[in-house]
Design a protein around this motif. Sequence first.
Motif, PDB file in Angstrom:
ATOM      1  N   CYS A   1       4.509  23.886  -2.266  1.00  0.00           N
ATOM      2  CA  CYS A   1       3.183  23.581  -1.176  1.00  0.00           C
ATOM      3  C   CYS A   1       3.725  23.743   0.064  1.00  0.00           C
ATOM      4  CB  CYS A   1       2.666  21.994  -1.447  1.00  0.00           C
ATOM      5  SG  CYS A   1       2.101  22.197  -3.236  1.00  0.00           S
ATOM      6  N   GLU A   2       4.849  23.263   0.206  1.00  0.00           N
ATOM      7  CA  GLU A   2       5.295  23.108   1.665  1.00  0.00           C
ATOM      8  C   GLU A   2       5.758  24.704   1.946  1.00  0.00           C
ATOM      9  OE1 GLU A   2       6.148  21.771   5.523  1.00  0.00           O
ATOM     10  OE2 GLU A   2       5.561  20.630   3.724  1.00  0.00           O
ATOM     11  N   TYR A   3       6.218  25.421   0.994  1.00  0.00           N
ATOM     12  CA  TYR A   3       6.555  26.835   1.435  1.00  0.00           C
ATOM     13  C   TYR A   3       5.045  27.651   1.981  1.00  0.00           C
ATOM     14  CZ  TYR A   3       7.951  31.672  -0.290  1.00  0.00           C
ATOM     15  OH  TYR A   3       7.906  32.891  -0.207  1.00  0.00           O
ATOM     16  N   ALA A   4       4.186  27.273   1.041  1.00  0.00           N
ATOM     17  CA  ALA A   4       2.726  28.237   1.219  1.00  0.00           C
ATOM     18  C   ALA A   4       2.529  27.782   2.646  1.00  0.00           C
ATOM     19  CB  ALA A   4       1.805  27.658   0.260  1.00  0.00           C
ATOM     20  N   TYR A   5       2.300  26.472   2.918  1.00  0.00           N
ATOM     21  CA  TYR A   5       1.987  25.878   4.283  1.00  0.00           C
ATOM     22  C   TYR A   5       2.731  26.664   5.630  1.00  0.00           C
ATOM     23  CZ  TYR A   5       0.422  22.434   7.836  1.00  0.00           C
ATOM     24  OH  TYR A   5       0.153  22.125   9.138  1.00  0.00           O
ATOM     25  N   ARG A   6       3.974  26.448   5.264  1.00  0.00           N
ATOM     26  CA  ARG A   6       4.949  27.038   6.456  1.00  0.00           C
ATOM     27  C   ARG A   6       4.776  28.584   6.560  1.00  0.00           C
ATOM     28  NH1 ARG A   6      10.528  23.798   6.617  1.00  0.00           N
ATOM     29  NH2 ARG A   6       9.750  21.828   6.768  1.00  0.00           N
ATOM     30  N   PHE A   7       4.589  29.097   5.620  1.00  0.00           N
ATOM     31  CA  PHE A   7       4.589  30.579   5.565  1.00  0.00           C
ATOM     32  C   PHE A   7       3.325  31.173   6.345  1.00  0.00           C
ATOM     33  CE2 PHE A   7       2.614  34.657   4.325  1.00  0.00           C
ATOM     34  CZ  PHE A   7       3.856  35.516   4.294  1.00  0.00           C
ATOM     35  N   ASN A   8       2.017  30.373   5.810  1.00  0.00           N
ATOM     36  CA  ASN A   8       0.989  30.637   6.308  1.00  0.00           C
ATOM     37  C   ASN A   8       0.543  30.327   7.837  1.00  0.00           C
ATOM     38  OD1 ASN A   8      -0.928  31.924   4.131  1.00  0.00           O
ATOM     39  ND2 ASN A   8       0.087  30.163   3.049  1.00  0.00           N
ATOM     40  N   LYS A   9       1.290  29.290   8.113  1.00  0.00           N
ATOM     41  CA  LYS A   9       1.014  28.860   9.581  1.00  0.00           C
ATOM     42  C   LYS A   9       1.969  30.264  10.406  1.00  0.00           C
ATOM     43  CE  LYS A   9       1.444  25.088  12.716  1.00  0.00           C
ATOM     44  NZ  LYS A   9       1.939  23.653  12.709  1.00  0.00           N
ATOM     45  N   CYS A  10       3.084  30.314   9.958  1.00  0.00           N
ATOM     46  CA  CYS A  10       3.794  31.396  10.749  1.00  0.00           C
ATOM     47  C   CYS A  10       3.116  32.675  10.645  1.00  0.00           C
ATOM     48  CB  CYS A  10       5.241  31.319   9.970  1.00  0.00           C
ATOM     49  SG  CYS A  10       6.258  32.769  10.839  1.00  0.00           S
ATOM     50  N   TYR A  11       2.702  32.660   9.500  1.00  0.00           N
ATOM     51  CA  TYR A  11       1.928  34.231   9.474  1.00  0.00           C
ATOM     52  C   TYR A  11       0.642  34.312  10.455  1.00  0.00           C
ATOM     53  CZ  TYR A  11      -0.413  38.226   7.916  1.00  0.00           C
ATOM     54  OH  TYR A  11      -1.068  39.569   7.850  1.00  0.00           O
ATOM     55  N   ALA A  12      -0.138  33.387  10.564  1.00  0.00           N
ATOM     56  CA  ALA A  12      -1.564  33.335  11.274  1.00  0.00           C
ATOM     57  C   ALA A  12      -1.009  33.387  12.952  1.00  0.00           C
ATOM     58  CB  ALA A  12      -2.111  31.945  11.091  1.00  0.00           C
ATOM     59  N   GLU A  13       0.214  32.803  13.290  1.00  0.00           N
ATOM     60  CA  GLU A  13       0.683  32.931  14.500  1.00  0.00           C
ATOM     61  C   GLU A  13       1.178  34.115  14.884  1.00  0.00           C
ATOM     62  OE1 GLU A  13       3.645  29.602  14.762  1.00  0.00           O
ATOM     63  OE2 GLU A  13       2.055  28.240  14.809  1.00  0.00           O
ATOM     64  N   LEU A  14       1.774  34.840  14.136  1.00  0.00           N
ATOM     65  CA  LEU A  14       2.190  36.441  14.035  1.00  0.00           C
ATOM     66  C   LEU A  14       1.280  37.240  14.271  1.00  0.00           C
ATOM     67  CD1 LEU A  14       5.804  35.985  12.854  1.00  0.00           C
ATOM     68  CD2 LEU A  14       5.446  35.901  15.043  1.00  0.00           C
TER      69      LEU A  14
ATOM     70  N   VAL B   1       1.299  43.514   9.912  1.00  0.00           N
ATOM     71  CA  VAL B   1       1.436  42.763   9.072  1.00  0.00           C
ATOM     72  C   VAL B   1       3.100  42.591   8.345  1.00  0.00           C
ATOM     73  CG1 VAL B   1       0.829  42.484   6.433  1.00  0.00           C
ATOM     74  CG2 VAL B   1      -0.898  42.951   8.265  1.00  0.00           C
ATOM     75  N   GLN B   2       3.712  43.743   8.381  1.00  0.00           N
ATOM     76  CA  GLN B   2       4.853  43.987   7.908  1.00  0.00           C
ATOM     77  C   GLN B   2       5.889  43.085   8.782  1.00  0.00           C
ATOM     78  OE1 GLN B   2       5.158  48.299   7.728  1.00  0.00           O
ATOM     79  NE2 GLN B   2       5.100  48.344   5.747  1.00  0.00           N
ATOM     80  N   LYS B   3       5.986  43.012   9.894  1.00  0.00           N
ATOM     81  CA  LYS B   3       6.456  42.509  10.732  1.00  0.00           C
ATOM     82  C   LYS B   3       6.393  40.816  10.644  1.00  0.00           C
ATOM     83  CE  LYS B   3       7.628  41.585  15.565  1.00  0.00           C
ATOM     84  NZ  LYS B   3       7.286  40.438  16.277  1.00  0.00           N
ATOM     85  N   ALA B   4       5.100  40.406  10.525  1.00  0.00           N
ATOM     86  CA  ALA B   4       4.863  38.927  10.175  1.00  0.00           C
ATOM     87  C   ALA B   4       5.526  38.509   8.743  1.00  0.00           C
ATOM     88  CB  ALA B   4       3.212  38.711  10.300  1.00  0.00           C
ATOM     89  N   ILE B   5       5.109  39.388   7.761  1.00  0.00           N
ATOM     90  CA  ILE B   5       5.670  39.035   6.427  1.00  0.00           C
ATOM     91  C   ILE B   5       7.387  38.905   6.725  1.00  0.00           C
ATOM     92  CG2 ILE B   5       6.137  39.854   4.252  1.00  0.00           C
ATOM     93  CD1 ILE B   5       3.266  41.124   4.287  1.00  0.00           C
TER      94      ILE B   5
END
Length: 145
Positions: free
Chosen positions: A124-137, A108-112
């Motif tokens: 909105c774009e920030y939330a989407y991009r963060f979450n997509k990245c987080y889910a991948e990692l 979790v720390q690495k992904a964040i």
Amino acid sequence: MKYSILLSLLITCLICSPSVHCGTRPSFVSDEMIATAASVVNACQTQTGVATVDIEAVRNGQWPETRQLKCYMYCLWEQFGLVDDKRELSLNGMLTFFQRIPAYRAEVQKAISECKGIAKGDNCEYAYRFNKCYAELSPRTYYLF
């Protein structure tokens, strides 16, 4: 307190990677958490107009690029108190929650750390991009309410 924990999970559980089947929620996301989040989920769906099919698509590893979905993700952050005074994601609550689940802490720390730097755009774009990245990692810790 319940909302802080739920908010932390919500951020953690926002987006799934196309290569990972996300229909199954992580074991630490209980029925009680889902029930507690229901009123916030309903309020954000109403506020943003996001289609339920778009939320379900994310759970199944697809990423519709609709404005409504992106803003739904940000709305969840706001409603659960995960937005700081700069209107950006505050990660302290998320990290605090995962301190209680040591098996996921390093992941979790690495992904964040990696995702916070690549998330750009309006809220909105920030939330989407963060979450997509987080889910991948960190697909083991991701679930979209």
